[in-house]
Structure formats: C-alpha cells, structure tokens
Design a protein around this motif. Structure first.
Motif, PDB file in Angstrom:
ATOM      1  N   SER A 172     -18.311 -10.314  -2.725  1.00  0.00           N
ATOM      2  CA  SER A 172     -19.656 -10.001  -2.241  1.00  0.00           C
ATOM      3  C   SER A 172     -20.652 -10.117  -3.381  1.00  0.00           C
ATOM      4  O   SER A 172     -20.330 -10.636  -4.457  1.00  0.00           O
ATOM      5  N   GLY A 173     -21.855  -9.601  -3.151  1.00  0.00           N
ATOM      6  CA  GLY A 173     -22.871  -9.647  -4.198  1.00  0.00           C
ATOM      7  C   GLY A 173     -22.599  -8.636  -5.306  1.00  0.00           C
ATOM      8  O   GLY A 173     -23.033  -8.804  -6.430  1.00  0.00           O
ATOM      9  N   GLY A 174     -21.864  -7.576  -4.970  1.00  0.00           N
ATOM     10  CA  GLY A 174     -21.608  -6.527  -5.950  1.00  0.00           C
ATOM     11  C   GLY A 174     -20.164  -6.469  -6.431  1.00  0.00           C
ATOM     12  O   GLY A 174     -19.886  -5.842  -7.449  1.00  0.00           O
ATOM     13  N   HIS A 175     -19.244  -7.102  -5.707  1.00  0.00           N
ATOM     14  CA  HIS A 175     -17.818  -6.963  -6.025  1.00  0.00           C
ATOM     15  C   HIS A 175     -17.064  -8.268  -5.831  1.00  0.00           C
ATOM     16  O   HIS A 175     -17.405  -9.064  -4.960  1.00  0.00           O
ATOM     17  N   THR A 176     -16.034  -8.433  -6.650  1.00  0.00           N
ATOM     18  CA  THR A 176     -15.070  -9.522  -6.440  1.00  0.00           C
ATOM     19  C   THR A 176     -13.725  -8.935  -6.839  1.00  0.00           C
ATOM     20  O   THR A 176     -13.494  -8.645  -8.018  1.00  0.00           O
ATOM     21  N   ALA A 177     -12.883  -8.674  -5.858  1.00  0.00           N
ATOM     22  CA  ALA A 177     -11.617  -7.997  -6.148  1.00  0.00           C
ATOM     23  C   ALA A 177     -10.542  -8.392  -5.151  1.00  0.00           C
ATOM     24  O   ALA A 177     -10.838  -8.799  -4.021  1.00  0.00           O
ATOM     25  N   LEU A 178      -9.295  -8.284  -5.622  1.00  0.00           N
ATOM     26  CA  LEU A 178      -8.120  -8.547  -4.780  1.00  0.00           C
ATOM     27  C   LEU A 178      -7.396  -7.231  -4.558  1.00  0.00           C
ATOM     28  O   LEU A 178      -7.074  -6.527  -5.525  1.00  0.00           O
ATOM     29  N   TYR A 179      -7.125  -6.900  -3.300  1.00  0.00           N
ATOM     30  CA  TYR A 179      -6.391  -5.675  -2.975  1.00  0.00           C
ATOM     31  C   TYR A 179      -5.135  -6.032  -2.186  1.00  0.00           C
ATOM     32  O   TYR A 179      -5.223  -6.789  -1.215  1.00  0.00           O
ATOM     33  N   ALA A 180      -4.012  -5.458  -2.603  1.00  0.00           N
ATOM     34  CA  ALA A 180      -2.798  -5.576  -1.790  1.00  0.00           C
ATOM     35  C   ALA A 180      -2.882  -4.471  -0.755  1.00  0.00           C
ATOM     36  O   ALA A 180      -3.002  -3.297  -1.103  1.00  0.00           O
ATOM     37  N   CYS A 181      -2.864  -4.856   0.515  1.00  0.00           N
ATOM     38  CA  CYS A 181      -2.946  -3.880   1.615  1.00  0.00           C
ATOM     39  C   CYS A 181      -1.559  -3.819   2.236  1.00  0.00           C
ATOM     40  O   CYS A 181      -1.189  -4.681   3.045  1.00  0.00           O
ATOM     41  N   LEU A 182      -0.773  -2.850   1.795  1.00  0.00           N
ATOM     42  CA  LEU A 182       0.640  -2.810   2.178  1.00  0.00           C
ATOM     43  C   LEU A 182       0.838  -2.053   3.489  1.00  0.00           C
ATOM     44  O   LEU A 182       1.712  -2.397   4.279  1.00  0.00           O
ATOM     45  N   ARG A 183       0.032  -1.018   3.685  1.00  0.00           N
ATOM     46  CA  ARG A 183       0.085  -0.197   4.902  1.00  0.00           C
ATOM     47  C   ARG A 183      -1.348   0.125   5.297  1.00  0.00           C
ATOM     48  O   ARG A 183      -2.245   0.045   4.459  1.00  0.00           O
ATOM     49  N   PRO A 184      -1.573   0.555   6.553  1.00  0.00           N
ATOM     50  CA  PRO A 184      -2.940   0.901   6.944  1.00  0.00           C
ATOM     51  C   PRO A 184      -3.544   1.948   5.998  1.00  0.00           C
ATOM     52  O   PRO A 184      -2.879   2.925   5.633  1.00  0.00           O
ATOM     53  N   LEU A 185      -4.775   1.703   5.582  1.00  0.00           N
ATOM     54  CA  LEU A 185      -5.557   2.611   4.730  1.00  0.00           C
ATOM     55  C   LEU A 185      -4.932   2.849   3.352  1.00  0.00           C
ATOM     56  O   LEU A 185      -5.200   3.844   2.696  1.00  0.00           O
ATOM     57  N   ASP A 186      -4.087   1.888   2.915  1.00  0.00           N
ATOM     58  CA  ASP A 186      -3.454   2.011   1.593  1.00  0.00           C
ATOM     59  C   ASP A 186      -3.787   0.729   0.815  1.00  0.00           C
ATOM     60  O   ASP A 186      -3.423  -0.367   1.247  1.00  0.00           O
ATOM     61  N   TYR A 187      -4.496   0.879  -0.297  1.00  0.00           N
ATOM     62  CA  TYR A 187      -4.981  -0.283  -1.044  1.00  0.00           C
ATOM     63  C   TYR A 187      -4.526  -0.209  -2.499  1.00  0.00           C
ATOM     64  O   TYR A 187      -4.612   0.846  -3.109  1.00  0.00           O
ATOM     65  N   ARG A 188      -4.034  -1.334  -3.029  1.00  0.00           N
ATOM     66  CA  ARG A 188      -3.712  -1.398  -4.466  1.00  0.00           C
ATOM     67  C   ARG A 188      -4.576  -2.494  -5.075  1.00  0.00           C
ATOM     68  O   ARG A 188      -4.550  -3.637  -4.573  1.00  0.00           O
ATOM     69  N   LEU A 189      -5.265  -2.150  -6.162  1.00  0.00           N
ATOM     70  CA  LEU A 189      -6.104  -3.149  -6.834  1.00  0.00           C
ATOM     71  C   LEU A 189      -5.199  -4.105  -7.612  1.00  0.00           C
ATOM     72  O   LEU A 189      -4.400  -3.681  -8.443  1.00  0.00           O
ATOM     73  N   VAL A 190      -5.314  -5.393  -7.319  1.00  0.00           N
ATOM     74  CA  VAL A 190      -4.456  -6.406  -7.953  1.00  0.00           C
ATOM     75  C   VAL A 190      -5.226  -7.153  -9.043  1.00  0.00           C
ATOM     76  O   VAL A 190      -4.681  -7.514 -10.083  1.00  0.00           O
ATOM     77  N   GLY A 191      -6.493  -7.389  -8.816  1.00  0.00           N
ATOM     78  CA  GLY A 191      -7.320  -8.122  -9.780  1.00  0.00           C
ATOM     79  C   GLY A 191      -8.775  -7.916  -9.437  1.00  0.00           C
ATOM     80  O   GLY A 191      -9.110  -7.535  -8.316  1.00  0.00           O
ATOM     81  N   GLN A 192      -9.644  -8.148 -10.429  1.00  0.00           N
ATOM     82  CA  GLN A 192     -11.078  -7.981 -10.166  1.00  0.00           C
ATOM     83  C   GLN A 192     -11.887  -8.778 -11.182  1.00  0.00           C
ATOM     84  O   GLN A 192     -11.332  -9.280 -12.169  1.00  0.00           O
ATOM     85  N   THR A 193     -13.184  -8.870 -10.954  1.00  0.00           N
ATOM     86  CA  THR A 193     -14.004  -9.616 -11.902  1.00  0.00           C
ATOM     87  C   THR A 193     -14.180  -8.798 -13.182  1.00  0.00           C
ATOM     88  O   THR A 193     -14.250  -7.573 -13.151  1.00  0.00           O
ATOM     89  N   ARG A 194     -14.220  -9.519 -14.287  1.00  0.00           N
ATOM     90  CA  ARG A 194     -14.428  -8.838 -15.578  1.00  0.00           C
ATOM     91  C   ARG A 194     -15.904  -8.814 -15.949  1.00  0.00           C
ATOM     92  O   ARG A 194     -16.273  -8.243 -16.956  1.00  0.00           O
ATOM     93  N   ASP A 195     -16.727  -9.502 -15.156  1.00  0.00           N
ATOM     94  CA  ASP A 195     -18.174  -9.457 -15.436  1.00  0.00           C
ATOM     95  C   ASP A 195     -18.958  -9.512 -14.128  1.00  0.00           C
ATOM     96  O   ASP A 195     -19.024  -8.524 -13.419  1.00  0.00           O
ATOM     97  N   ASP A 196     -19.516 -10.668 -13.793  1.00  0.00           N
ATOM     98  CA  ASP A 196     -20.339 -10.757 -12.579  1.00  0.00           C
ATOM     99  C   ASP A 196     -19.469 -10.859 -11.336  1.00  0.00           C
ATOM    100  O   ASP A 196     -18.325 -11.329 -11.387  1.00  0.00           O
ATOM    101  N   ALA A 197     -20.045 -10.452 -10.198  1.00  0.00           N
ATOM    102  CA  ALA A 197     -19.399 -10.713  -8.910  1.00  0.00           C
ATOM    103  C   ALA A 197     -19.724 -12.150  -8.507  1.00  0.00           C
ATOM    104  O   ALA A 197     -20.716 -12.724  -8.978  1.00  0.00           O
ATOM    105  N   ALA A 198     -18.898 -12.740  -7.640  1.00  0.00           N
ATOM    106  CA  ALA A 198     -19.119 -14.142  -7.242  1.00  0.00           C
ATOM    107  C   ALA A 198     -20.486 -14.309  -6.567  1.00  0.00           C
ATOM    108  O   ALA A 198     -21.216 -15.266  -6.849  1.00  0.00           O
ATOM    109  N   GLY A 199     -20.846 -13.369  -5.698  1.00  0.00           N
ATOM    110  CA  GLY A 199     -22.140 -13.467  -5.000  1.00  0.00           C
ATOM    111  C   GLY A 199     -23.305 -13.372  -5.974  1.00  0.00           C
ATOM    112  O   GLY A 199     -24.326 -14.050  -5.815  1.00  0.00           O
TER     113      GLY A 199
END
Ligand code: KG4
Ligand code: ZN
Length: 331
Positions: free
Chosen positions: A134-161
């Motif tokens: 999005s304009g504020g975030h760029t991140a990868l989340y592993a969604c293994l179960r409902p409402l359970d999120y693990r951060l896998v990777g993210q931007t180190r500076d700007d978001a893609a948007g």
C-alpha cells in the motif's frame, strides 16, 4: 451479523455495511482532489475533511444497505496504523454510535483489513502468504490459521505505493501516483531503462524502494525536460522494476515456507502489471493466487467490517477507551 465498518486512517473517508460477510454497501469518499495540489497527503487537511464528510458518508452507507444504526449487530473501526488525527475522527464517530445505540464495538488493524479484503469475494483457504502493498506498508505475512499472522518480510525504507507516489511527483504527473503511472506506462517500454533492484546480503525476503526512487530521480534530472515518450519509458521501466522485486521475493518466500497460495492486497495490488506478473509466476509453479477486485484493494470500509465481523464473532469487544495508534504492527 450486520456490521458497520468505518475507515479514516489516511485520506479516504469510508463506511460500509456487511451482512454475514456480504457487502450491502460500501461508500468511499476520496480526498485526492485536495491532496493532489500538494503531491501527497497533508495530515491536517485530511482530518478536517474527514470531520466534514464522516456523518454523510455513514448515512449513505446505512441508506444503501437499507438499514439503520438500530438494525446493526456491531461497529468495526480502524484504530491504526495511520494518521492519528484522521483515525480519531472515525474512532470518535464509531464510539458515539456504539455508546448511544448500545452496540458492540471492535477496533481493527488497517493491515488486517487489507488481508480481509481478500475474503470478500474468493476467500483463500489457510495457509496462505499475504503480500500487503500500500502507500504506507509493504510486507509479507504468513497466514497459517484464521486471525494468526507471522511477519515474513517487509520494506526496509519506502513502501511500494509511496515509491509510485514519489516518482509521479518527480515526473509532475500528480497524486496518487499509482494509477497515473500505470496509465502512462501503457505507452512506454518496460525494458527501455535498466533501473536497479535492491539486493540484501542476508537473503531475507525484505523489500527496498529508496534506491530505485533515487535512480529514477537522477535519470529524470539528467534528461530534463523529458519528452512524453521518455516519460512513458520511465514509468514503464520503474513499474516493471517494482513488480519484479515484489513478485520475485514473494515467490521465493512462498517456496521457502512451503506455502502454495498467495493473496495480493493493498492499494498497489490494483496494478494490472503486478497482478499479471504474479499470476504468471504462480501459474508456472502450480501455486494458487487471489487478489481483491481493484476497488477493494485500495482503502475502503468493507474490508474493515469484514475483519471486524470475524473479531466480533469471536467475542472480542473494545471499550470506550479505544484509542488511535500511529504504529500498530500486525505481527
Ligand atoms: O491501500 P491504500 O489505498 O492506502 C494505504 O493504506 O496506504 O494504498 C494507496 C497506495 C498509493 O500509494 C497509490 O499510489 C497506490 O496505492 N496505488 C497504486 C495503484 N492504485 C493505487 N499503485 C500502483 N498501481 C495502481 N493502479
Ligand atoms: Zn490501506
């Protein structure tokens, strides 16, 4: 369950009604015309506009859904991450309605909302990997179960948007940058200019767009004033570089985690070149992929009502101390 969603985390004033997870209304009032004059969101102007239009937007969402506040089973409101002044407008309205009509209230993380946008039409089954761009975030989340999120990777500076918006500003194309760059890129050659992709020595599936933005800025300065054909080549080559970074790292992370389904969401997920590239790469590996329709990729309140429905169904309730959070990690 009938849930009113309210979203005011940035520069869209939005309200929506969902009945048992199905969209009954979704009203989004964009402030692009206001912020376009400045080439980006001006926080104080955003809050002031939210407070003017919030009640009419909610009224319209209720009318279009043919319901009233008393016909609701709960209210879901974005409480972060976002611009605090903007968030406070939606939160105040949601709390006042919940208090006056004795309705259950739940606070929703905006990023979880973007993931739930993927559940409004073709819900992916767990486990899946969510790329939130999005304009504020760029991140990868592993969604293994409902409402359970693990951060896998993210931007180190700007978001893609943010990179799309900054490059559009550099080229004098206006705000928001994503849609206009996509349009101008249609006339350009994505291979015309070899912009750099970020490389990390640690091999984490993180992202970085600031080097690319600087490379575009240097190119534009060196070739100013750019003729329209070269502007189109810059847009096409920039877009292709962003798409390549996003798709490569997402596919690599999915492979490492052994997850064979990808959900693409957030404002940048409206980009057709990105959707096509992800579709091609997933197709080549037999992975499944899904993305909300473009109108549900960008900020809206249906996605907030969807996440709120899931949380209310689990018995979650916020009290009237619910507050805005500028930063609010999902995992
Ligand atoms: O999710 P969103 O509406 O708001 C945030 O949570 O930030 O995302 C807005 C971002 C903006 O940076 C905008 O330029 C980008 O999404 N965007 C696009 C496209 N449509 C919106 N980027 C690339 N291509 C598009 N078609
Ligand atoms: Zn968003």
């Amino acid at each position: 369950m009938r849930v009113l969603g309210i979203e005011t985390s940035c520069d869209e004033t939005a309200a929506a009604v969902l009945a048992d997870g199905a969209i009954r209304s979704s009203v989004v009032l964009s402030q692009d015309a206001i912020h376009g004059l400045y080439g980006g969101v001006v926080p104080e102007l955003a809050s002031r506009r939210h407070i003017e239009v919030m009640l009419p937007v909610v009224r319209r969402a209720l009318d279009e859904a043919e319901t009233t506040l008393d016909g609701l089973d709960g209210i879901a409101v974005t409480c972060g991450p976002g611009l605090v002044g903007s968030l406070l407008v939606g939160l105040s309205v949601a709390k006042a309605f919940a208090y006056a009509h004795r309705l259950p209230l739940v606070g929703v993380n905006h990023l979880e909302g973007h993931i739930f946008a993927g559940f409004l039409q073709e819900p992916p089954s767990h486990p899946f990997l969510a790329l939130v761009v999005s304009g504020g975030h760029t991140a990868l989340y592993a969604c293994l179960r409902p409402l359970d999120y693990r951060l896998v990777g993210q931007t180190r500076d700007d978001a893609a948007g943010e990179a799309f918006d900054k490059v559009a500003k550099l080229l004098g194309l206006g705000y928001p940058g994503g849609p206009v760059i996509e349009r101008v890129a249609g006339d350009g050659d994505p291979k015309a200019i070899a912009f750099p992709t970020a490389q990390f020595t640690d091999q984490l599936p993180d992202f970085s767009f600031s080097g690319l933005k600087t490379a575009v800025s240097l190119f534009v300065r060196r070739h100013a004033p750019l003729p329209p054909a070269l502007t189109a080549d810059v847009c096409a080559s920039f877009q292709a570089t962003v798409v390549k970074m996003l798709v490569r790292r997402t596919i690599r992370a999915a492979g490492r985690l052994g997850i064979r389904k990808i959900l693409l969401t957030g404002g940048v997920a409206a980009n057709r070149a990105l959707r096509q590239a992800l579709e091609a790469e997933c197709g080549a590996r037999g992975y499944g992929w899904t993305a909300p329709p473009p109108r549900l990729c960008t900020d809206n309140a249906a996605m907030i009502a969807a996440a709120g429905t899931a949380r209310l169904a689990r018995g979650e309730r916020a009290d009237l101390t619910l507050n805005a959070r500028a930063t609010f990690p999902l995992a």
